[in-house]
Design a protein around this motif. Sequence first.
Motif, PDB file in Angstrom:
ATOM      1  N   ALA A 365       0.846  -1.242  -0.184  1.00 51.32           N
ATOM      2  CA  ALA A 365       0.087  -0.086   0.070  1.00 51.32           C
ATOM      3  C   ALA A 365       0.958   1.263  -0.033  1.00 51.32           C
ATOM      4  O   ALA A 365       1.675   1.561   0.747  1.00 51.32           O
ATOM      5  CB  ALA A 365      -0.872  -0.016   1.213  1.00 51.32           C
ATOM      6  N   ARG A 366       0.589   2.153  -0.897  1.00 55.98           N
ATOM      7  CA  ARG A 366       1.482   3.349  -1.083  1.00 55.98           C
ATOM      8  C   ARG A 366       0.317   4.439  -1.540  1.00 55.98           C
ATOM      9  O   ARG A 366      -0.060   4.494  -2.499  1.00 55.98           O
ATOM     10  CB  ARG A 366       2.629   3.083  -2.043  1.00 55.98           C
ATOM     11  CG  ARG A 366       3.488   4.744  -2.182  1.00 55.98           C
ATOM     12  CD  ARG A 366       4.001   4.886  -0.870  1.00 55.98           C
ATOM     13  NE  ARG A 366       5.099   5.917  -1.132  1.00 55.98           N
ATOM     14  CZ  ARG A 366       5.275   7.000  -1.199  1.00 55.98           C
ATOM     15  NH1 ARG A 366       4.064   7.861  -1.492  1.00 55.98           N
ATOM     16  NH2 ARG A 366       6.270   7.851  -1.391  1.00 55.98           N
ATOM     17  N   GLY A 367       0.072   5.747  -0.796  1.00 56.80           N
ATOM     18  CA  GLY A 367      -0.603   6.652  -0.923  1.00 56.80           C
ATOM     19  C   GLY A 367      -1.958   6.445   0.027  1.00 56.80           C
ATOM     20  O   GLY A 367      -1.590   6.179   1.131  1.00 56.80           O
ATOM     21  N   PHE A 368      -3.140   7.067  -0.419  1.00 54.15           N
ATOM     22  CA  PHE A 368      -4.094   7.293   0.723  1.00 54.15           C
ATOM     23  C   PHE A 368      -5.037   6.182   0.449  1.00 54.15           C
ATOM     24  O   PHE A 368      -5.440   5.978  -0.783  1.00 54.15           O
ATOM     25  CB  PHE A 368      -4.884   8.624   0.442  1.00 54.15           C
ATOM     26  CG  PHE A 368      -5.609   8.998   1.584  1.00 54.15           C
ATOM     27  CD1 PHE A 368      -5.167   9.615   2.705  1.00 54.15           C
ATOM     28  CD2 PHE A 368      -6.879   8.661   1.615  1.00 54.15           C
ATOM     29  CE1 PHE A 368      -6.113   9.801   3.763  1.00 54.15           C
ATOM     30  CE2 PHE A 368      -7.861   9.031   2.598  1.00 54.15           C
ATOM     31  CZ  PHE A 368      -7.388   9.744   3.779  1.00 54.15           C
ATOM     32  N   PRO A 369      -5.436   5.187   1.142  1.00 50.46           N
ATOM     33  CA  PRO A 369      -6.494   4.033   1.034  1.00 50.46           C
ATOM     34  C   PRO A 369      -7.825   4.581   0.538  1.00 50.46           C
ATOM     35  O   PRO A 369      -8.271   5.590   1.083  1.00 50.46           O
ATOM     36  CB  PRO A 369      -6.475   3.339   2.308  1.00 50.46           C
ATOM     37  CG  PRO A 369      -6.163   4.385   3.317  1.00 50.46           C
ATOM     38  CD  PRO A 369      -5.325   5.494   2.641  1.00 50.46           C
ATOM     39  N   VAL A 370      -8.538   3.791  -0.310  1.00 50.00           N
ATOM     40  CA  VAL A 370      -9.944   3.853  -0.813  1.00 50.00           C
ATOM     41  C   VAL A 370     -10.520   3.844   0.396  1.00 50.00           C
ATOM     42  O   VAL A 370     -10.443   3.088   1.460  1.00 50.00           O
ATOM     43  CB  VAL A 370     -10.234   2.973  -1.751  1.00 50.00           C
ATOM     44  CG1 VAL A 370      -9.167   3.223  -3.181  1.00 50.00           C
ATOM     45  CG2 VAL A 370     -10.243   1.576  -1.296  1.00 50.00           C
ATOM     46  N   PRO A 371     -11.999   4.364   0.542  1.00 49.36           N
ATOM     47  CA  PRO A 371     -12.789   4.173   1.786  1.00 49.36           C
ATOM     48  C   PRO A 371     -13.176   2.845   1.850  1.00 49.36           C
ATOM     49  O   PRO A 371     -13.306   1.995   0.988  1.00 49.36           O
ATOM     50  CB  PRO A 371     -14.297   4.792   1.028  1.00 49.36           C
ATOM     51  CG  PRO A 371     -13.594   5.915   0.063  1.00 49.36           C
ATOM     52  CD  PRO A 371     -12.749   5.384  -0.371  1.00 49.36           C
ATOM     53  N   PHE A 372     -12.946   2.231   3.151  1.00 55.79           N
ATOM     54  CA  PHE A 372     -13.301   0.976   3.646  1.00 55.79           C
ATOM     55  C   PHE A 372     -12.484  -0.093   3.111  1.00 55.79           C
ATOM     56  O   PHE A 372     -12.649  -1.347   2.929  1.00 55.79           O
ATOM     57  CB  PHE A 372     -14.949   0.659   3.258  1.00 55.79           C
ATOM     58  CG  PHE A 372     -15.759   1.629   3.702  1.00 55.79           C
ATOM     59  CD1 PHE A 372     -15.951   2.144   4.875  1.00 55.79           C
ATOM     60  CD2 PHE A 372     -16.591   1.960   2.632  1.00 55.79           C
ATOM     61  CE1 PHE A 372     -16.838   3.232   5.134  1.00 55.79           C
ATOM     62  CE2 PHE A 372     -17.526   3.240   2.800  1.00 55.79           C
ATOM     63  CZ  PHE A 372     -17.658   3.587   4.045  1.00 55.79           C
ATOM     64  N   ALA A 373     -11.130   0.453   2.596  1.00 60.00           N
ATOM     65  CA  ALA A 373     -10.069  -0.404   2.470  1.00 60.00           C
ATOM     66  C   ALA A 373      -9.604  -1.322   3.499  1.00 60.00           C
ATOM     67  O   ALA A 373      -9.624  -0.887   4.779  1.00 60.00           O
ATOM     68  CB  ALA A 373      -8.906   0.198   1.668  1.00 60.00           C
ATOM     69  N   VAL A 374      -9.018  -2.753   3.414  1.00 59.97           N
ATOM     70  CA  VAL A 374      -8.703  -3.445   4.240  1.00 59.97           C
ATOM     71  C   VAL A 374      -7.175  -3.552   4.115  1.00 59.97           C
ATOM     72  O   VAL A 374      -6.852  -4.161   3.362  1.00 59.97           O
ATOM     73  CB  VAL A 374      -9.219  -4.888   4.430  1.00 59.97           C
ATOM     74  CG1 VAL A 374      -8.900  -5.795   5.330  1.00 59.97           C
ATOM     75  CG2 VAL A 374     -10.806  -4.606   4.638  1.00 59.97           C
ATOM     76  N   LEU A 375      -6.460  -3.058   5.170  1.00 66.27           N
ATOM     77  CA  LEU A 375      -4.888  -3.346   5.035  1.00 66.27           C
ATOM     78  C   LEU A 375      -4.591  -4.220   6.196  1.00 66.27           C
ATOM     79  O   LEU A 375      -5.304  -4.612   7.220  1.00 66.27           O
ATOM     80  CB  LEU A 375      -4.620  -2.085   5.278  1.00 66.27           C
ATOM     81  CG  LEU A 375      -4.274  -0.842   3.980  1.00 66.27           C
ATOM     82  CD1 LEU A 375      -5.797  -0.679   3.418  1.00 66.27           C
ATOM     83  CD2 LEU A 375      -3.478   0.251   4.265  1.00 66.27           C
TER      84      LEU A 375
END
Length: 382
Positions: A365-375
């Motif tokens: 992951a690099r940047g701003f996550p999308v809404p409701f992303a699971v990391l």
Amino acid sequence: MPRPSLRILLAFLALVPLLASAQRDARQSFDLAVLSAPTPVDIDGRSRLVYELHLTNFAAEPLRLVRVEAIDDARPASLQALAGDALASALGRPGLDKGADRSVIAPGMRAVVYLDVAIGQTLPSALRHRVEFVAANGGSPSRVEGGQVAPKPPAALALGPPLRGGPWIAIYSAEWERGHRRVTYAVDGRVRIPGRHAIDWVRIDENGQSFAGDGQVKRNWFGYGADVLAVADATVAAVRDDVAEPSAVSAGNPRVAIGDASGNYVALALADGRHVVYEHLRPGSIRVRRGDRVRRGEAIAALGYTGESTGPHLHFHVADAGLPLAAEGLPYALEGGRTLGAYRSFDAYSQGGPWTPAAAAPTPARGFPVPFAVLEFPPAPR
């Protein structure tokens, strides 16, 4: 005193009818203002400007908004145009009752248009805005332009994980009435949106559940007590650790006094002038004091359930000052985690089902996550 040349005099005389026409066609309408210059944020591989256009009606009659455009002033080219349902969805009206017609702006009233403008790889040197409107009781449409603003370049420093392990869901939505993106604070003579790019991090299990057993018991939540990490080398700018937790997750009213809404918090000052704010921390868990130096990855507190919160989670945002309310929210990029997938919506998560896995294998992951992303973040070192 030198006399004006004949060419200058003729040019001025040619301009006089145009000025007179503009004066004749003048109409009281809106003051257009962008109060905080936007900075690009990369979401799902695309660069966007997330900001607000404030519209104040100075006419003596109610005006109805019909269309709002964001324009690249250098080309000029329309970058985003909102009308109909799209405009209604993007409109905010401080103090207006839910369900009322937001497109009609009474004299002296203000509307806020929440913009989300895709810009590609080139940052516009300047933006302006065009607003089309009509009198609320009918008539021909009119236009006004203004709200010029120069976007700022993005920060170079990417931030590390704020938490360990996972999975963690990134809960935010630009469309929520009470979501951080649309909550304004005018606490010191200036209106701001500190949570413009805030994320609420909630830990879940492989089945998408946030807790095991009785959800009223704080310790049954998977994220409760998790280490909260410094996301960069920084200086501690502010600390609060005097807010008690409710005895149970359902106890009391989650709405608290505005000054206590953040609960216990830590603010870190980064070398580039930005500040990182962590909220709702567990009482007695904060390990740092104002003025301390911290290193990226260092545990500074524990995730808790203080302040205005519907369940144990970590509120995380970046701003231009180390105060939870009196600051403008800024975008940021996170690195060091893996994107496992995402939920289609908050409802899909709240119903307790599994998330939709990423199309390919989990990717960095690099940047701003999308809404409701699971990391998933790296685990604690052994």
